[in-house]
Scaffold this motif. Sequence first.
Motif, PDB file in Angstrom:
ATOM      1  N   UNK A 203       0.837  -1.209   0.000  1.00 37.78           N
ATOM      2  CA  UNK A 203       0.000   0.000   0.000  1.00 37.78           C
ATOM      3  C   UNK A 203       0.871   1.258   0.000  1.00 37.78           C
ATOM      4  N   UNK A 204       0.517   2.213  -0.847  1.00 38.55           N
ATOM      5  CA  UNK A 204       1.235   3.486  -0.929  1.00 38.55           C
ATOM      6  C   UNK A 204       0.244   4.635  -0.808  1.00 38.55           C
ATOM      7  N   UNK A 205       0.761   5.778  -0.370  1.00 36.44           N
ATOM      8  CA  UNK A 205      -0.064   6.984  -0.294  1.00 36.44           C
ATOM      9  C   UNK A 205       0.565   8.072  -1.165  1.00 36.44           C
ATOM     10  N   UNK A 206      -0.243   8.769  -1.953  1.00 40.31           N
ATOM     11  CA  UNK A 206       0.309   9.854  -2.774  1.00 40.31           C
ATOM     12  C   UNK A 206       1.097  10.868  -1.960  1.00 40.31           C
ATOM     13  N   UNK A 207       0.651  11.149  -0.742  1.00 43.07           N
ATOM     14  CA  UNK A 207       1.354  12.139   0.079  1.00 43.07           C
ATOM     15  C   UNK A 207       2.773  11.692   0.397  1.00 43.07           C
ATOM     16  N   UNK A 208       2.951  10.389   0.585  1.00 46.34           N
ATOM     17  CA  UNK A 208       4.293   9.864   0.854  1.00 46.34           C
ATOM     18  C   UNK A 208       5.152   9.953  -0.391  1.00 46.34           C
ATOM     19  N   UNK A 209       4.601   9.587  -1.537  1.00 51.46           N
ATOM     20  CA  UNK A 209       5.367   9.650  -2.781  1.00 51.46           C
ATOM     21  C   UNK A 209       5.738  11.097  -3.123  1.00 51.46           C
ATOM     22  N   UNK A 210       4.875  12.034  -2.774  1.00 50.66           N
ATOM     23  CA  UNK A 210       5.116  13.435  -3.130  1.00 50.66           C
ATOM     24  C   UNK A 210       6.368  14.003  -2.462  1.00 50.66           C
ATOM     25  N   UNK A 211       6.818  13.352  -1.394  1.00 49.33           N
ATOM     26  CA  UNK A 211       8.008  13.851  -0.693  1.00 49.33           C
ATOM     27  C   UNK A 211       9.313  13.375  -1.321  1.00 49.33           C
ATOM     28  N   UNK A 212       9.246  12.440  -2.257  1.00 54.22           N
ATOM     29  CA  UNK A 212      10.465  11.898  -2.851  1.00 54.22           C
ATOM     30  C   UNK A 212      11.057  12.869  -3.864  1.00 54.22           C
ATOM     31  N   UNK A 213      12.377  12.983  -3.919  1.00 51.97           N
ATOM     32  CA  UNK A 213      13.011  13.889  -4.891  1.00 51.97           C
ATOM     33  C   UNK A 213      13.080  13.269  -6.275  1.00 51.97           C
ATOM     34  N   UNK A 214      13.323  14.083  -7.286  1.00 55.45           N
ATOM     35  CA  UNK A 214      13.548  13.571  -8.631  1.00 55.45           C
ATOM     36  C   UNK A 214      14.723  12.604  -8.636  1.00 55.45           C
ATOM     37  N   UNK A 215      14.557  11.490  -9.307  1.00 56.43           N
ATOM     38  CA  UNK A 215      15.581  10.448  -9.282  1.00 56.43           C
ATOM     39  C   UNK A 215      16.624  10.598 -10.379  1.00 56.43           C
ATOM     40  N   UNK A 216      16.264  11.263 -11.473  1.00 53.19           N
ATOM     41  CA  UNK A 216      17.146  11.311 -12.633  1.00 53.19           C
ATOM     42  C   UNK A 216      17.497  12.728 -13.066  1.00 53.19           C
ATOM     43  N   UNK A 217      16.605  13.664 -12.755  1.00 53.49           N
ATOM     44  CA  UNK A 217      16.810  15.068 -13.096  1.00 53.49           C
ATOM     45  C   UNK A 217      16.509  15.893 -11.847  1.00 53.49           C
TER      46      UNK A 217
END
Length: 378
Positions: A203-217
Amino acid sequence: MTGDMPVVVAARRTAIGTAGHAFKLETVDRLASPVIAALVRDVACLGVPVDDVVLGNCMGPGGNVARVAALGAGLDPSVPGLTIDRQCGSGLAAVLLAGQAVRSGEMELVIAGGAESASTAPVRAHRGGEPYERAAFTPAGHPDPDMGAAAEALGVARGVSRERQDNYACAGHAKAVAARAAGRFDEEIVPVAGRDHDQRPRPLRPASLARLPGAFVAGGAVTAGNSAPNSDGAAAVAVLPERLRGGLPGLRLVAGAVVGCDPELPGWGPVPAVRRLLERTGVSMERIEAVEIVEAFAAQTLAVTDALGLDPLGADGARVCGDGGALALGHPWGASGAVVVTRLFSRLVRGGAPKGTLGLATAAVGGGLGVAALFEVA
Protein backbone atom coordinates in the motif's frame (compact mmCIF):
# COMPACT_ATOMS: atom_id res chain seq x y z
CA MET A 1 -9.27 -14.78 -37.14
CA THR A 2 -9.33 -18.58 -37.29
CA GLY A 3 -7.37 -21.29 -39.00
CA ASP A 4 -3.88 -22.55 -38.22
CA MET A 5 -2.80 -19.45 -36.34
CA PRO A 6 -0.37 -19.47 -33.40
CA VAL A 7 -2.06 -19.86 -30.02
CA VAL A 8 -0.67 -19.37 -26.51
CA VAL A 9 -1.99 -22.33 -24.53
CA ALA A 10 0.01 -21.95 -21.32
CA ALA A 11 1.70 -19.04 -19.57
CA ARG A 12 3.89 -19.03 -16.47
CA ARG A 13 6.31 -16.79 -14.61
CA THR A 14 8.38 -16.64 -11.49
CA ALA A 15 7.56 -14.26 -8.73
CA ILE A 16 9.39 -10.98 -9.31
CA GLY A 17 12.04 -9.89 -6.83
CA THR A 18 13.77 -6.56 -6.45
CA ALA A 19 17.42 -6.76 -7.48
CA GLY A 20 19.68 -7.76 -4.60
CA HIS A 21 16.87 -9.29 -2.56
CA ALA A 22 14.63 -12.31 -3.13
CA PHE A 23 16.60 -13.89 -5.99
CA LYS A 24 20.00 -12.32 -5.36
CA LEU A 25 21.81 -15.65 -5.74
CA GLU A 26 19.82 -17.05 -8.68
CA THR A 27 21.46 -16.83 -12.10
CA VAL A 28 19.28 -16.02 -15.08
CA ASP A 29 19.14 -19.62 -16.36
CA ARG A 30 18.09 -20.87 -12.92
CA LEU A 31 15.19 -18.42 -13.01
CA ALA A 32 14.11 -19.50 -16.48
CA SER A 33 14.47 -23.30 -16.18
CA PRO A 34 11.62 -23.89 -13.69
CA VAL A 35 9.27 -21.79 -15.84
CA ILE A 36 10.15 -23.80 -18.95
CA ALA A 37 9.69 -27.08 -17.08
CA ALA A 38 6.28 -25.96 -15.78
CA LEU A 39 5.12 -25.07 -19.30
CA VAL A 40 6.24 -28.46 -20.62
CA ARG A 41 4.15 -30.12 -17.91
CA ASP A 42 1.19 -27.87 -18.72
CA VAL A 43 1.11 -29.00 -22.36
CA ALA A 44 2.24 -32.61 -21.89
CA CYS A 45 -1.33 -33.80 -22.51
CA LEU A 46 -1.00 -32.71 -26.15
CA GLY A 47 1.91 -35.03 -26.89
CA VAL A 48 3.68 -32.38 -29.02
CA PRO A 49 7.48 -32.21 -28.61
CA VAL A 50 9.16 -28.86 -28.01
CA ASP A 51 10.84 -27.57 -31.18
CA ASP A 52 12.67 -24.59 -29.69
CA VAL A 53 13.04 -22.29 -26.70
CA VAL A 54 13.32 -18.55 -27.45
CA LEU A 55 14.20 -16.25 -24.55
CA GLY A 56 14.87 -12.55 -24.33
CA ASN A 57 17.70 -11.36 -22.10
CA CYS A 58 19.43 -7.99 -21.81
CA MET A 59 22.19 -7.96 -19.20
CA GLY A 60 23.08 -11.60 -18.63
CA PRO A 61 26.31 -13.55 -18.87
CA GLY A 62 26.32 -13.80 -22.66
CA GLY A 63 26.23 -17.04 -24.55
CA ASN A 64 22.94 -18.75 -25.30
CA VAL A 65 20.92 -18.37 -22.10
CA ALA A 66 17.92 -20.08 -23.69
CA ARG A 67 19.95 -23.21 -24.47
CA VAL A 68 21.35 -23.35 -20.95
CA ALA A 69 17.88 -22.86 -19.44
CA ALA A 70 16.33 -25.48 -21.75
CA LEU A 71 18.86 -28.09 -20.69
CA GLY A 72 18.39 -27.06 -17.07
CA ALA A 73 14.66 -27.65 -17.49
CA GLY A 74 15.33 -31.21 -18.59
CA LEU A 75 14.48 -30.78 -22.25
CA ASP A 76 15.99 -33.16 -24.76
CA PRO A 77 19.40 -32.03 -26.07
CA SER A 78 17.86 -31.87 -29.56
CA VAL A 79 15.97 -28.68 -28.52
CA PRO A 80 18.33 -25.89 -29.64
CA GLY A 81 17.48 -22.60 -27.89
CA LEU A 82 17.72 -19.00 -29.11
CA THR A 83 18.52 -15.90 -27.03
CA ILE A 84 17.49 -12.47 -28.33
CA ASP A 85 17.95 -8.88 -27.16
CA ARG A 86 15.43 -6.15 -27.84
CA GLN A 87 16.12 -4.71 -24.41
CA CYS A 88 12.87 -4.15 -22.46
CA GLY A 89 10.83 -5.52 -25.36
CA SER A 90 12.81 -8.78 -25.53
CA GLY A 91 10.26 -11.06 -23.89
CA LEU A 92 7.44 -9.85 -26.13
CA ALA A 93 9.67 -9.97 -29.20
CA ALA A 94 10.45 -13.60 -28.35
CA VAL A 95 6.73 -14.41 -28.34
CA LEU A 96 6.33 -12.73 -31.74
CA LEU A 97 9.25 -14.75 -33.14
CA ALA A 98 7.68 -17.95 -31.84
CA GLY A 99 4.40 -16.97 -33.47
CA GLN A 100 6.15 -16.38 -36.79
CA ALA A 101 7.85 -19.79 -36.64
CA VAL A 102 4.57 -21.52 -35.87
CA ARG A 103 2.59 -19.56 -38.44
CA SER A 104 5.14 -20.45 -41.15
CA GLY A 105 4.82 -24.15 -40.38
CA GLU A 106 8.52 -24.55 -39.60
CA MET A 107 7.84 -25.31 -35.92
CA GLU A 108 4.95 -26.70 -33.91
CA LEU A 109 5.63 -26.07 -30.21
CA VAL A 110 7.84 -23.20 -29.10
CA ILE A 111 8.47 -22.03 -25.56
CA ALA A 112 9.02 -18.26 -25.70
CA GLY A 113 9.59 -15.54 -23.14
CA GLY A 114 12.39 -13.87 -21.27
CA ALA A 115 14.52 -13.86 -18.16
CA GLU A 116 16.65 -11.35 -16.30
CA SER A 117 18.84 -11.45 -13.21
CA ALA A 118 19.85 -7.90 -12.44
CA SER A 119 21.33 -9.29 -9.22
CA THR A 120 23.89 -11.53 -10.94
CA ALA A 121 24.44 -9.59 -14.19
CA PRO A 122 28.15 -9.26 -14.91
CA VAL A 123 30.07 -6.02 -14.66
CA ARG A 124 30.89 -4.94 -18.22
CA ALA A 125 34.04 -3.25 -19.44
CA HIS A 126 35.96 -2.91 -22.67
CA ARG A 127 39.34 -4.54 -22.50
CA GLY A 128 41.65 -2.17 -20.67
CA GLY A 129 38.81 0.28 -19.99
CA GLU A 130 36.51 1.30 -17.16
CA PRO A 131 33.30 -0.61 -16.36
CA TYR A 132 30.11 0.73 -17.93
CA GLU A 133 26.47 0.38 -16.97
CA ARG A 134 25.03 -0.48 -20.37
CA ALA A 135 25.91 -0.72 -24.03
CA ALA A 136 25.12 2.20 -26.29
CA PHE A 137 21.60 2.25 -27.72
CA THR A 138 22.67 4.42 -30.68
CA PRO A 139 25.90 5.29 -32.52
CA ALA A 140 27.94 8.38 -31.76
CA GLY A 141 26.23 11.58 -32.86
CA HIS A 142 22.70 10.32 -32.08
CA PRO A 143 20.69 10.92 -28.90
CA ASP A 144 21.30 8.16 -26.33
CA PRO A 145 19.63 9.18 -23.06
CA ASP A 146 19.33 6.86 -20.09
CA MET A 147 15.77 5.65 -19.73
CA GLY A 148 15.04 7.58 -16.54
CA ALA A 149 16.08 10.91 -18.02
CA ALA A 150 14.20 10.02 -21.20
CA ALA A 151 11.05 9.31 -19.20
CA GLU A 152 11.40 12.70 -17.53
CA ALA A 153 11.73 14.38 -20.93
CA LEU A 154 8.73 12.50 -22.33
CA GLY A 155 6.61 13.42 -19.31
CA VAL A 156 7.49 17.09 -19.78
CA ALA A 157 6.87 16.95 -23.54
CA ARG A 158 3.45 15.35 -23.09
CA GLY A 159 2.39 17.39 -20.03
CA VAL A 160 2.23 14.51 -17.54
CA SER A 161 2.18 16.07 -14.07
CA ARG A 162 3.98 14.80 -10.99
CA GLU A 163 0.63 14.36 -9.24
CA ARG A 164 -0.69 12.06 -11.98
CA GLN A 165 2.51 10.03 -11.93
CA ASP A 166 2.32 9.48 -8.18
CA ASN A 167 -1.40 8.71 -8.31
CA TYR A 168 -0.82 6.17 -11.06
CA ALA A 169 1.93 4.46 -9.06
CA CYS A 170 -0.30 4.27 -5.99
CA ALA A 171 -3.18 2.87 -8.03
CA GLY A 172 -0.92 0.21 -9.53
CA HIS A 173 0.29 -0.96 -6.15
CA ALA A 174 -3.29 -1.05 -4.84
CA LYS A 175 -4.39 -3.18 -7.80
CA ALA A 176 -1.48 -5.59 -7.34
CA VAL A 177 -2.05 -5.93 -3.60
CA ALA A 178 -5.72 -6.70 -4.23
CA ALA A 179 -4.90 -9.19 -6.99
CA ARG A 180 -2.36 -10.99 -4.82
CA ALA A 181 -4.82 -11.19 -1.92
CA ALA A 182 -7.50 -12.58 -4.26
CA GLY A 183 -5.11 -15.26 -5.57
CA ARG A 184 -5.12 -13.99 -9.15
CA PHE A 185 -1.34 -14.49 -9.47
CA ASP A 186 -1.30 -17.98 -7.96
CA GLU A 187 -1.80 -20.09 -11.09
CA GLU A 188 0.79 -18.23 -13.14
CA ILE A 189 3.64 -18.22 -10.60
CA VAL A 190 6.18 -21.05 -10.52
CA PRO A 191 7.96 -21.18 -7.13
CA VAL A 192 11.71 -20.55 -7.31
CA ALA A 193 14.10 -20.55 -4.35
CA GLY A 194 11.12 -20.99 -2.05
CA ARG A 195 9.39 -17.78 -3.20
CA ASP A 196 5.89 -17.97 -4.65
CA HIS A 197 4.75 -14.35 -4.38
CA ASP A 198 5.94 -11.03 -5.74
CA GLN A 199 8.15 -9.13 -3.34
CA ARG A 200 7.30 -5.50 -4.04
CA PRO A 201 3.55 -4.62 -4.07
CA ARG A 202 2.48 -2.70 -0.97
CA PRO A 203 0.00 0.00 0.00
CA LEU A 204 1.23 3.49 -0.93
CA ARG A 205 -0.06 6.98 -0.29
CA PRO A 206 0.31 9.85 -2.77
CA ALA A 207 1.35 12.14 0.08
CA SER A 208 4.29 9.86 0.85
CA LEU A 209 5.37 9.65 -2.78
CA ALA A 210 5.12 13.44 -3.13
CA ARG A 211 8.01 13.85 -0.69
CA LEU A 212 10.47 11.90 -2.85
CA PRO A 213 13.01 13.89 -4.89
CA GLY A 214 13.55 13.57 -8.63
CA ALA A 215 15.58 10.45 -9.28
CA PHE A 216 17.15 11.31 -12.63
CA VAL A 217 16.81 15.07 -13.10
CA ALA A 218 17.18 17.62 -10.30
CA GLY A 219 13.73 18.88 -9.39
CA GLY A 220 12.17 16.38 -11.78
CA ALA A 221 8.86 14.53 -11.50
CA VAL A 222 10.20 11.01 -12.12
CA THR A 223 11.14 9.53 -8.75
CA ALA A 224 12.01 6.18 -7.23
CA GLY A 225 8.37 5.91 -6.17
CA ASN A 226 6.84 6.27 -9.63
CA SER A 227 9.48 4.23 -11.47
CA ALA A 228 9.76 0.45 -11.76
CA PRO A 229 12.71 -1.02 -9.83
CA ASN A 230 15.45 -3.13 -11.39
CA SER A 231 14.29 -6.67 -10.79
CA ASP A 232 14.89 -10.40 -11.21
CA GLY A 233 12.44 -12.81 -12.79
CA ALA A 234 11.42 -14.95 -15.74
CA ALA A 235 8.26 -15.53 -17.75
CA ALA A 236 7.37 -17.64 -20.78
CA VAL A 237 4.47 -19.03 -22.79
CA ALA A 238 3.84 -22.11 -24.89
CA VAL A 239 2.94 -21.32 -28.51
CA LEU A 240 1.62 -23.87 -31.02
CA PRO A 241 -0.66 -24.04 -34.09
CA GLU A 242 -4.41 -23.84 -33.72
CA ARG A 243 -4.82 -27.36 -35.08
CA LEU A 244 -2.73 -28.88 -32.28
CA ARG A 245 -4.19 -27.16 -29.23
CA GLY A 246 -6.48 -30.10 -28.53
CA GLY A 247 -9.28 -28.05 -27.05
CA LEU A 248 -7.05 -26.26 -24.55
CA PRO A 249 -8.23 -22.69 -23.98
CA GLY A 250 -5.77 -20.06 -25.08
CA LEU A 251 -4.88 -16.72 -26.59
CA ARG A 252 -4.65 -16.58 -30.37
CA LEU A 253 -1.80 -14.35 -31.55
CA VAL A 254 -3.57 -12.18 -34.12
CA ALA A 255 -0.68 -9.92 -35.14
CA GLY A 256 2.40 -8.11 -33.92
CA ALA A 257 4.32 -4.95 -34.75
CA VAL A 258 7.82 -3.66 -34.05
CA VAL A 259 8.69 -0.07 -34.99
CA GLY A 260 11.36 2.53 -34.36
CA CYS A 261 10.87 6.04 -33.01
CA ASP A 262 12.97 9.05 -32.01
CA PRO A 263 15.78 7.67 -29.80
CA GLU A 264 15.65 10.87 -27.74
CA LEU A 265 12.17 9.85 -26.52
CA PRO A 266 12.32 6.03 -26.52
CA GLY A 267 9.35 5.66 -24.19
CA TRP A 268 7.09 6.84 -27.02
CA GLY A 269 7.67 3.61 -28.96
CA PRO A 270 4.42 1.83 -28.01
CA VAL A 271 2.35 4.59 -29.61
CA PRO A 272 3.45 4.04 -33.24
CA ALA A 273 3.68 0.27 -32.65
CA VAL A 274 0.10 0.02 -31.39
CA ARG A 275 -1.18 2.36 -34.09
CA ARG A 276 0.45 0.26 -36.80
CA LEU A 277 -0.95 -2.92 -35.25
CA LEU A 278 -4.49 -1.54 -35.11
CA GLU A 279 -4.26 -0.22 -38.67
CA ARG A 280 -3.08 -3.58 -40.00
CA THR A 281 -5.79 -5.55 -38.21
CA GLY A 282 -8.64 -3.07 -38.61
CA VAL A 283 -9.29 -3.24 -34.86
CA SER A 284 -10.18 -0.12 -32.89
CA MET A 285 -8.88 0.55 -29.38
CA GLU A 286 -12.47 0.54 -28.13
CA ARG A 287 -12.75 -3.18 -28.94
CA ILE A 288 -9.78 -4.16 -26.79
CA GLU A 289 -10.87 -5.35 -23.35
CA ALA A 290 -7.48 -5.72 -21.64
CA VAL A 291 -4.27 -3.74 -22.13
CA GLU A 292 -0.92 -4.69 -20.59
CA ILE A 293 1.93 -2.23 -20.99
CA VAL A 294 5.40 -2.59 -19.53
CA GLU A 295 5.26 0.20 -16.95
CA ALA A 296 8.91 1.22 -16.74
CA PHE A 297 7.89 4.69 -15.52
CA ALA A 298 4.54 6.26 -14.68
CA ALA A 299 5.47 9.29 -16.81
CA GLN A 300 6.12 7.14 -19.86
CA THR A 301 3.06 4.94 -19.33
CA LEU A 302 0.72 7.91 -18.97
CA ALA A 303 2.20 9.66 -22.02
CA VAL A 304 1.49 6.51 -24.05
CA THR A 305 -2.00 5.86 -22.70
CA ASP A 306 -2.95 9.52 -23.20
CA ALA A 307 -1.89 9.29 -26.85
CA LEU A 308 -3.84 6.08 -27.33
CA GLY A 309 -7.01 7.55 -25.84
CA LEU A 310 -6.92 5.50 -22.63
CA ASP A 311 -7.70 6.79 -19.13
CA PRO A 312 -6.01 4.42 -16.66
CA LEU A 313 -6.72 6.71 -13.69
CA GLY A 314 -10.39 6.86 -14.59
CA ALA A 315 -12.71 4.85 -16.81
CA ASP A 316 -9.95 2.47 -17.99
CA GLY A 317 -8.50 1.69 -14.58
CA ALA A 318 -9.60 -1.95 -14.73
CA ARG A 319 -8.67 -2.24 -18.39
CA VAL A 320 -5.04 -1.03 -18.31
CA CYS A 321 -2.80 -3.28 -16.18
CA GLY A 322 -5.88 -4.31 -14.24
CA ASP A 323 -3.93 -6.23 -11.59
CA GLY A 324 -1.01 -3.81 -11.46
CA GLY A 325 2.06 -3.72 -13.66
CA ALA A 326 5.80 -3.26 -13.45
CA LEU A 327 5.57 -0.23 -11.17
CA ALA A 328 4.14 -2.52 -8.49
CA LEU A 329 5.56 -5.91 -9.45
CA GLY A 330 9.01 -4.90 -10.71
CA HIS A 331 10.77 -4.75 -14.06
CA PRO A 332 13.06 -7.69 -14.94
CA TRP A 333 14.08 -6.11 -18.26
CA GLY A 334 14.39 -9.09 -20.60
CA ALA A 335 11.39 -10.83 -19.04
CA SER A 336 8.90 -7.98 -18.71
CA GLY A 337 7.54 -8.28 -22.25
CA ALA A 338 6.65 -11.91 -21.51
CA VAL A 339 5.26 -11.01 -18.09
CA VAL A 340 2.63 -8.81 -19.76
CA VAL A 341 1.59 -11.68 -22.05
CA THR A 342 1.34 -13.98 -19.03
CA ARG A 343 -0.80 -11.37 -17.31
CA LEU A 344 -3.09 -11.16 -20.36
CA PHE A 345 -3.40 -14.95 -20.31
CA SER A 346 -4.44 -14.90 -16.66
CA ARG A 347 -6.81 -11.99 -17.01
CA LEU A 348 -8.55 -13.31 -20.12
CA VAL A 349 -8.12 -17.08 -20.31
CA ARG A 350 -7.86 -18.02 -16.64
CA GLY A 351 -10.40 -15.29 -15.94
CA GLY A 352 -12.94 -16.92 -18.28
CA ALA A 353 -13.37 -14.13 -20.84
CA PRO A 354 -15.61 -15.06 -23.80
CA LYS A 355 -14.08 -16.28 -27.05
CA GLY A 356 -13.07 -13.43 -29.30
CA THR A 357 -12.22 -11.06 -26.44
CA LEU A 358 -9.21 -8.97 -27.46
CA GLY A 359 -6.10 -8.16 -25.43
CA LEU A 360 -3.10 -5.95 -26.19
CA ALA A 361 0.50 -6.21 -24.92
CA THR A 362 3.11 -3.54 -25.57
CA ALA A 363 6.52 -2.30 -24.45
CA ALA A 364 8.91 0.57 -25.05
CA VAL A 365 12.56 -0.16 -25.82
CA GLY A 366 15.78 1.77 -25.20
CA GLY A 367 17.16 3.34 -28.35
CA GLY A 368 13.71 4.20 -29.62
CA LEU A 369 11.58 1.12 -30.40
CA GLY A 370 8.09 -0.06 -29.67
CA VAL A 371 6.79 -3.65 -29.62
CA ALA A 372 3.10 -4.57 -29.60
CA ALA A 373 1.00 -7.71 -29.99
CA LEU A 374 -2.74 -8.27 -30.36
CA PHE A 375 -4.33 -11.42 -28.94
CA GLU A 376 -7.83 -12.84 -28.82
CA VAL A 377 -9.36 -15.51 -26.60
CA ALA A 378 -9.46 -18.73 -28.63
